[in-house]
Design an enzyme around this catalytic site. Structure first.
Site, PDB file in Angstrom:
ATOM      1  N   ASP A  13       0.861  -1.177   0.000  1.00 11.12           N
ATOM      2  CA  ASP A  13       0.000   0.000   0.000  1.00 11.12           C
ATOM      3  C   ASP A  13       0.898   1.227   0.000  1.00 11.12           C
ATOM      4  OD1 ASP A  13      -2.497  -1.308   0.179  1.00 11.12           O
ATOM      5  OD2 ASP A  13      -2.362  -1.441   2.360  1.00 11.12           O
ATOM      6  N   ALA A 189     -17.733 -21.879   4.513  1.00 10.34           N
ATOM      7  CA  ALA A 189     -16.993 -21.399   5.687  1.00 10.34           C
ATOM      8  C   ALA A 189     -17.731 -21.673   6.989  1.00 10.34           C
ATOM      9  CB  ALA A 189     -16.730 -19.914   5.543  1.00 10.34           C
ATOM     10  N   GLY A 229     -16.456  -1.220  13.790  1.00 12.92           N
ATOM     11  CA  GLY A 229     -15.501  -0.158  14.098  1.00 12.92           C
ATOM     12  C   GLY A 229     -15.507   0.171  15.593  1.00 12.92           C
ATOM     13  N   GLY A 232     -17.485  -1.874  18.257  1.00  4.71           N
ATOM     14  CA  GLY A 232     -17.195  -3.258  18.634  1.00  4.71           C
ATOM     15  C   GLY A 232     -17.682  -4.271  17.621  1.00  4.71           C
ATOM     16  N   ASP A 253      -5.388   5.566  12.389  1.00  2.00           N
ATOM     17  CA  ASP A 253      -5.467   4.899  11.087  1.00  2.00           C
ATOM     18  C   ASP A 253      -6.068   3.508  11.309  1.00  2.00           C
ATOM     19  OD1 ASP A 253      -5.122   3.701   8.628  1.00  2.00           O
ATOM     20  OD2 ASP A 253      -2.932   3.703   8.680  1.00  2.00           O
ATOM     21  N   GLY A 256      -6.214  -2.290   8.778  1.00  2.00           N
ATOM     22  CA  GLY A 256      -5.773  -3.540   9.393  1.00  2.00           C
ATOM     23  C   GLY A 256      -6.478  -3.897  10.690  1.00  2.00           C
ATOM     24  N   ALA A 257      -7.387  -3.034  11.168  1.00  2.00           N
ATOM     25  CA  ALA A 257      -8.086  -3.336  12.432  1.00  2.00           C
ATOM     26  C   ALA A 257      -8.870  -4.640  12.315  1.00  2.00           C
ATOM     27  CB  ALA A 257      -9.014  -2.190  12.824  1.00  2.00           C
ATOM     28  N   GLY A 258      -9.561  -4.786  11.175  1.00  2.00           N
ATOM     29  CA  GLY A 258     -10.347  -6.000  10.954  1.00  2.00           C
ATOM     30  C   GLY A 258      -9.464  -7.243  10.870  1.00  2.00           C
ATOM     31  N   ASP A 259      -8.306  -7.109  10.238  1.00  2.00           N
ATOM     32  CA  ASP A 259      -7.387  -8.245  10.099  1.00  2.00           C
ATOM     33  C   ASP A 259      -6.779  -8.622  11.454  1.00  2.00           C
ATOM     34  OD1 ASP A 259      -7.895  -7.959   7.372  1.00  2.00           O
ATOM     35  OD2 ASP A 259      -6.186  -6.626   7.116  1.00  2.00           O
TER      36      ASP A 259
HETATM   37  P1  ATP Z   1     -10.538  -2.939   7.964  1.00  2.00           P
HETATM   38  O1  ATP Z   1     -10.477  -1.440   8.058  1.00  2.00           O
HETATM   39  O2  ATP Z   1      -9.242  -3.593   8.334  1.00  2.00           O
HETATM   40  O3  ATP Z   1     -11.155  -3.468   6.701  1.00  2.00           O
HETATM   41  P2  ATP Z   1     -13.007  -3.805   9.225  1.00  2.00           P
HETATM   42  O4  ATP Z   1     -13.919  -2.772   8.656  1.00  2.00           O
HETATM   43  O5  ATP Z   1     -13.059  -5.184   8.747  1.00  2.00           O
HETATM   44  O6  ATP Z   1     -11.493  -3.299   9.178  1.00  2.00           O
HETATM   45  P3  ATP Z   1     -13.489  -2.714  11.805  1.00  2.00           P
HETATM   46  O7  ATP Z   1     -14.894  -2.824  12.237  1.00  2.00           O
HETATM   47  O8  ATP Z   1     -13.002  -1.401  11.333  1.00  2.00           O
HETATM   48  O9  ATP Z   1     -13.195  -3.865  10.780  1.00  2.00           O
HETATM   49  O10 ATP Z   1     -12.531  -3.110  13.008  1.00  2.00           O
HETATM   50  C1  ATP Z   1     -12.456  -4.389  13.572  1.00  2.00           C
HETATM   51  C2  ATP Z   1     -12.475  -4.283  15.076  1.00  2.00           C
HETATM   52  O11 ATP Z   1     -11.418  -3.424  15.528  1.00  2.00           O
HETATM   53  C3  ATP Z   1     -13.755  -3.682  15.610  1.00  2.00           C
HETATM   54  O12 ATP Z   1     -14.723  -4.695  15.816  1.00  2.00           O
HETATM   55  C4  ATP Z   1     -13.281  -3.030  16.899  1.00  2.00           C
HETATM   56  O13 ATP Z   1     -13.233  -3.958  17.968  1.00  2.00           O
HETATM   57  C5  ATP Z   1     -11.860  -2.601  16.581  1.00  2.00           C
HETATM   58  N1  ATP Z   1     -11.862  -1.189  16.136  1.00  2.00           N
HETATM   59  C6  ATP Z   1     -11.902  -0.711  14.882  1.00  2.00           C
HETATM   60  N2  ATP Z   1     -11.931   0.644  14.857  1.00  2.00           N
HETATM   61  C7  ATP Z   1     -11.893   1.038  16.155  1.00  2.00           C
HETATM   62  C8  ATP Z   1     -11.880   2.307  16.829  1.00  2.00           C
HETATM   63  N3  ATP Z   1     -11.936   3.467  16.146  1.00  2.00           N
HETATM   64  N4  ATP Z   1     -11.833   2.317  18.182  1.00  2.00           N
HETATM   65  C9  ATP Z   1     -11.795   1.166  18.892  1.00  2.00           C
HETATM   66  N5  ATP Z   1     -11.804  -0.050  18.322  1.00  2.00           N
HETATM   67  C10 ATP Z   1     -11.849  -0.135  16.977  1.00  2.00           C
END
Ligand code: ATP
Length: 321
Positions: A13, A189, A229, A232, A253, A256-259
């Site tokens: 990226d 899955a 996000g 939770g 930023d 990668g939160a989801g990963d």
């Molecule tokens: P990605 O951006 O990697 O595609 P995603 O959309 O699959 O992520 P998110 O819901 O953004 O997943 O984040 C996954 C988890 O990370 C959430 O369920 C939450 O627990 C945590 N998380 C994400 N963003 C935040 C935030 N701003 N504050 C606190 N926790 C967060």
């Protein structure tokens, strides 16, 4: 511990050094290793688990750099192939003013798209206790056939299959095609994680409630997760459902939160599938996964921001006091 094998794309990226600007306005870019399935493998390893990544990179400096990053993070590269002709994929990423990310991809084709079924390391894939994948590897052949074969071999050998569709609409010929292909492997899955946006896209519903989530349920599924996000996540099994709150952090930023969330959860499930049937232990695992997701938002980039166990436990402890 058991092995988590993650299948799919790993790429670079390019992230603007200044946020909130368009690609044309960006004064410069930082290179950040990425690709959701690779992030998941590294998340598992960073937390002390055993992980391998299966995919194809360009036989170029970027490809070897990415292979080095897997290695430095303790992820097995025994499933890697290198393409002599095509380049490692690149993605330029901008953060729009509404906070949504926008991607511009360089894949014409990139090495990851050229992985063939014959190149798969079947011994590695058959040794997986959990086999995880997304949908980007379904977009074109020959990678699509490699994906389907790897999934089938892992399943036959007894792995739990985990799916995060990880929708990247610009990569698909059309939205209909994306929806159709993502759903074509839906009922394979046993663990599926979708974001709220993906739930809307796949169901066509604008209300994110239990009925909408459950419309995606299928009979082989053991756990459906919807990530929200900073709200939770929600979880659904055949016997119980509920939600687990997010941790409060200063997000800079969310890449990668989801990963990170998925890697943390799979690292728990891989050694004990019974977590999927025990609500209090599942909630405990999801609390840990939420903490890992939250920490990942506090630093720029995905991989540099993936937490260790002690960082995650510290956030949980701090938040409960
Ligand atoms: P990605 O951006 O990697 O595609 P995603 O959309 O699959 O992520 P998110 O819901 O953004 O997943 O984040 C996954 C988890 O990370 C959430 O369920 C939450 O627990 C945590 N998380 C994400 N963003 C935040 C935030 N701003 N504050 C606190 N926790 C967060």
């Amino acid at each position: 511990g058991g092995l988590v094998v993650s299948f799919g794309e790993m790429l670079i990226d390019f992230v603007p050094t200044t946020s909130g600007v368009s690609l044309a306005e960006a004064p410069g870019f930082l290179k950040a290793p990425g690709g959701a399935p690779a992030n998941v493998a590294i998340a598992v390893a960073r937390l002390g688990g055993k992980a391998a990544f299966v995919g194809k990179l360009g036989d170029d400096e970027f490809g070897h750099m990415l292979a080095g990053i897997l290695k430095q993070n303790g992820v097995s590269g025994d499933g890697l192939s290198f393409d002599k002709g095509a380049r490692t994929a690149l993605a330029f990423v901008t953060l729009k003013s509404d906070g949504e990310r926008e991607f511009m991809f360089y894949r014409n084709p990139s090495a990851d798209m050229l992985l063939t079924p014959d190149e798969l390391n079947l011994d590695l894939i058959r040794s997986a206790k959990v086999f995880h994948y997304g949908s980007i590897s379904l977009i074109v052949e020959p990678c699509r056939s490699a994906h389907l074969k790897a999934m089938e071999e892992a399943k036959k050998a007894g792995a739990l299959l985990s799916y995060d569709p990880n929708l990247r609409l610009p990569l698909w010929p059309s939205a209909e095609e994306a929806r159709e292909q993502i759903m074509s492997i839906w009922d394979k899955a046993e663990v599926i994680k979708v974001s709220d946006n993906e739930l809307e896209f796949l169901t066509g519903s604008t209300t994110i409630d239990d009925a909408t989530a459950m419309s995606l349920w299928h009979s082989n599924l053991k756990l459906l997760l919807v990530t929200l996000g900073d709200h939770g996540c929600r979880y659904y099994t055949k016997d119980f459902k509920g939600s687990v709150d997010a941790f409060k952090v200063d997000a800079v930023d969310t890449t990668g939160a989801g990963d990170s969330f998925v890697g943390a959860l799979l690292g728990k499930i891989v050694d004990d599938h019974s977590i999927l049937e025990d609500e209090s232990r599942l909630r405990e695992a999801l609390t840990f996964a939420n903490a890992c997701g939250a920490i990942t938002t506090t630093k720029k980039g995905a991989i540099p921001a993936l937490p260790t166990v002690s960082e995650a436990l510290e956030l949980i402890k701090k938040s409960s006091s």
